[in-house]
Design an enzyme around this catalytic site. Structure first.
Site, short mmCIF file in Angstrom:
data_model
loop_
_atom_site.label_atom_id
_atom_site.label_comp_id
_atom_site.label_asym_id
_atom_site.label_seq_id
_atom_site.Cartn_x
_atom_site.Cartn_y
_atom_site.Cartn_z
N ILE A 111 0.88 -1.16 0.00
CA ILE A 111 0.00 0.00 0.00
C ILE A 111 0.92 1.21 0.00
O ILE A 111 1.86 1.29 0.80
CB ILE A 111 -0.96 0.01 1.21
CG1 ILE A 111 -1.84 1.26 1.20
CG2 ILE A 111 -0.23 -0.15 2.53
CD1 ILE A 111 -2.92 1.26 2.27
N SER A 112 0.69 2.14 -0.93
CA SER A 112 1.58 3.29 -1.08
C SER A 112 1.59 4.16 0.16
O SER A 112 0.62 4.19 0.94
CB SER A 112 1.16 4.13 -2.29
OG SER A 112 1.35 3.42 -3.49
N ALA A 113 2.68 4.90 0.34
CA ALA A 113 2.78 5.86 1.44
C ALA A 113 1.70 6.93 1.28
O ALA A 113 1.36 7.31 0.15
CB ALA A 113 4.16 6.50 1.45
#
Length: 207
Positions: free
Chosen positions: A55-57
């Site tokens: 999951i992206s930052a």
């Protein structure tokens, strides 16, 4: 915790619009991460999912959302659903008045994202599909904006074809110096590319 993170992203200039600020506050990131990482949900960092996905930052989710400037009534295509978090943020930024179509190549991730989207009440605004996102989603084209959440070696031609005139494609591309995030605008038969920043994404998978 969410408020502190979001206000930090506002101070840093990552979040520029009130719509993205509201969306980042409204979507509970802890509901889109694996249970063992819930305590880290509001750290500004990517977190592992499964099947070699992340999951992206939060800053990257906010940045990509800002670049497509979501507004009520838009149709957005996302390539790479992950856990569904980016799609939910875009839906909130459109005030849940629009449609986000997200395509995930890993079947288990597509199921996971769909479960999260349905459980949190986004079904009907967000639709999750299992498939090769490089081919886009012809049945729902054209799109006002397209977000690609994995690094490609070149812009998939199908995505450009399915983008509306004047529409925006946000995509990380692999170049000799590393990965660069681009904002691509469709202008007739050509595209205009603007480099935004260096990034680090998982590779765009092929079926």
């Amino acid at each position: 915790m969410a408020h502190r993170l979001v206000e930090e992203l506002v101070r840093e200039g990552v979040i520029k619009s009130e719509s993205v600020r509201r969306a980042m506050l409204a979507v509970p990131r802890e509901e889109f991460v694996m249970p063992e990482y819930r305590m880290m949900a509001y750290e500004d960092r990517p977190l592992p999912l499964f099947a070699d996905a992340t999951i992206s930052a939060p800053h990257m989710v906010a940045m990509m959302c800002e670049l497509v400037e979501p507004k009520p009534g838009m149709k957005i295509l996302e390539v790479g659903a992950g856990s569904g978090y980016q799609a939910a943020v875009c839906a909130e930024a459109m005030e849940r008045r629009g449609r986000v179509y997200t395509v995930e190549i890993v079947k288990e991730l597509a199921i996971y994202a769909a479960q999260n989207i349905e459980r949190l009440g986004y079904w009907g605004v967000v639709e999750v599909y299992h498939g090769d996102g490089r081919s886009g989603l012809e049945r729902h084209a054209p799109f006002d904006a397209i977000i690609v959440t994995a690094a490609a070696r070149q812009i998939p031609p199908a995505l450009v074809r399915q983008l509306k005139e004047g529409g925006t494609l946000v995509i990380p591309l692999v170049e000799h110096m590393g990965q660069i995030l681009y904002k691509v605008t469709k202008r007739g038969e050509r595209v205009e590319k603007r480099a935004v920043t260096y990034v680090l994404f998982v590779p765009l998978r092929e079926s």
